[in-house]
Design a protein around this motif. Structure first.
Motif, short mmCIF file in Angstrom:
data_model
loop_
_atom_site.label_atom_id
_atom_site.label_comp_id
_atom_site.label_asym_id
_atom_site.label_seq_id
_atom_site.Cartn_x
_atom_site.Cartn_y
_atom_site.Cartn_z
N UNK A 1 0.88 -1.17 0.00
CA UNK A 1 0.00 0.00 0.00
C UNK A 1 0.92 1.21 0.00
N UNK A 2 0.71 2.11 -0.95
CA UNK A 2 1.58 3.28 -1.02
C UNK A 2 0.78 4.57 -0.96
N UNK A 3 1.43 5.59 -0.47
CA UNK A 3 0.83 6.91 -0.43
C UNK A 3 -0.21 7.13 0.65
N UNK A 4 -0.15 6.38 1.74
CA UNK A 4 -1.07 6.62 2.86
C UNK A 4 -0.66 7.94 3.53
N UNK A 5 -1.57 8.87 3.65
CA UNK A 5 -1.25 10.18 4.23
C UNK A 5 -1.96 10.38 5.56
N UNK A 6 -1.18 10.88 6.52
CA UNK A 6 -1.69 11.11 7.86
C UNK A 6 -1.13 12.41 8.40
N UNK A 7 -1.77 12.95 9.41
CA UNK A 7 -1.31 14.17 10.07
C UNK A 7 -0.80 13.77 11.45
N UNK A 8 0.48 14.03 11.69
CA UNK A 8 1.08 13.66 12.96
C UNK A 8 1.86 14.79 13.57
N UNK A 9 2.32 14.61 14.79
CA UNK A 9 3.03 15.65 15.53
C UNK A 9 4.42 15.18 15.93
N UNK A 10 5.16 14.66 14.96
CA UNK A 10 6.47 14.09 15.22
C UNK A 10 7.57 15.04 14.76
N UNK A 11 8.69 15.04 15.48
CA UNK A 11 9.82 15.85 15.09
C UNK A 11 10.64 16.27 16.30
N UNK A 12 11.79 16.82 16.02
CA UNK A 12 12.71 17.25 17.07
C UNK A 12 12.30 18.61 17.63
N UNK A 13 11.76 19.47 16.78
CA UNK A 13 11.40 20.82 17.20
C UNK A 13 10.06 20.87 17.93
N UNK A 14 9.97 21.75 18.91
CA UNK A 14 8.73 21.92 19.68
C UNK A 14 7.57 22.31 18.76
N UNK A 15 7.86 23.12 17.74
CA UNK A 15 6.82 23.56 16.81
C UNK A 15 6.20 22.38 16.07
N UNK A 16 7.01 21.37 15.77
CA UNK A 16 6.50 20.19 15.06
C UNK A 16 5.49 19.44 15.92
N UNK A 17 5.76 19.39 17.22
CA UNK A 17 4.82 18.73 18.14
C UNK A 17 3.56 19.56 18.32
N UNK A 18 3.72 20.88 18.35
CA UNK A 18 2.57 21.77 18.58
C UNK A 18 1.69 21.88 17.34
N UNK A 19 2.30 22.08 16.18
CA UNK A 19 1.54 22.33 14.96
C UNK A 19 1.21 21.07 14.16
N UNK A 20 2.11 20.09 14.18
CA UNK A 20 1.94 18.88 13.40
C UNK A 20 2.22 19.11 11.93
N UNK A 21 2.19 18.02 11.16
CA UNK A 21 2.45 18.08 9.73
C UNK A 21 2.04 16.77 9.07
N UNK A 22 2.14 16.76 7.75
CA UNK A 22 1.75 15.60 6.96
C UNK A 22 2.89 14.58 6.90
N UNK A 23 2.53 13.32 7.01
CA UNK A 23 3.45 12.19 6.84
C UNK A 23 2.85 11.25 5.80
N UNK A 24 3.69 10.67 4.98
CA UNK A 24 3.25 9.74 3.95
C UNK A 24 3.94 8.39 4.19
N UNK A 25 3.16 7.32 4.13
CA UNK A 25 3.68 5.98 4.42
C UNK A 25 3.46 5.06 3.24
N UNK A 26 4.53 4.39 2.82
CA UNK A 26 4.47 3.29 1.86
C UNK A 26 4.86 2.04 2.63
N UNK A 27 4.09 0.98 2.48
CA UNK A 27 4.38 -0.23 3.23
C UNK A 27 4.29 -1.44 2.31
N UNK A 28 5.21 -2.36 2.49
CA UNK A 28 5.22 -3.62 1.75
C UNK A 28 5.27 -4.75 2.76
N UNK A 29 4.31 -5.66 2.64
CA UNK A 29 4.22 -6.81 3.54
C UNK A 29 4.71 -8.05 2.82
#
Length: 125
Positions: free
Chosen positions: A7-35
């Protein structure tokens, strides 16, 4: 030979990152997975119980990406893999590419991504 499901191109909104702003504001993440999974039985039986339900897989990945924040993409990818292997015992291995297109980099770039591949034997589940 091991078969696979992707499955490719799964898009989610998460709050991951080193900077405090990334945790506060969040951003888009895209996941490709192969099983990596043996699909012979599913091919013969035509039964969803003999393979991986794509909707359940999507929900599993979503739960992790939209869940508890982490600092590193590497950590997030590892959490996704561990969760997928735990929830789907028939999967023999997982390869994930985790994209962070809005990474806080001063410059022009298209994408930042981490790719990890693990097998079930790598985890004590």
């Amino acid at each position: 030979m091991i078969d696979s499901i992707s499955i490719s191109g799964m898009e989610f909104y998460g709050r991951h990152g080193v900077l405090a702003e990334e945790h506060a504001l969040g951003q888009r993440f895209v996941v490709d997975i192969k099983l990596y999974i043996d699909l012979q039985k599913a091919g013969k039986t035509d039964d969803l119980n003999d393979t991986v339900n794509y909707a359940r897989l999507y929900d599993c990945v979503k739960r992790i990406v939209e869940g508890e924040p982490v600092k590193l993409l590497e950590s997030l990818a590892a959490r996704i893999i561990q969760s997928v292997l735990k929830e789907f015992p028939q999967i023999e291995g997982v390869k994930i590419t985790l994209h962070k297109p809005g990474a806080p980099i001063q410059g022009i770039f298209k994408d930042v991504k981490v790719q990890i591949k693990r097998e079930r034997k790598d985890y004590a589940l």
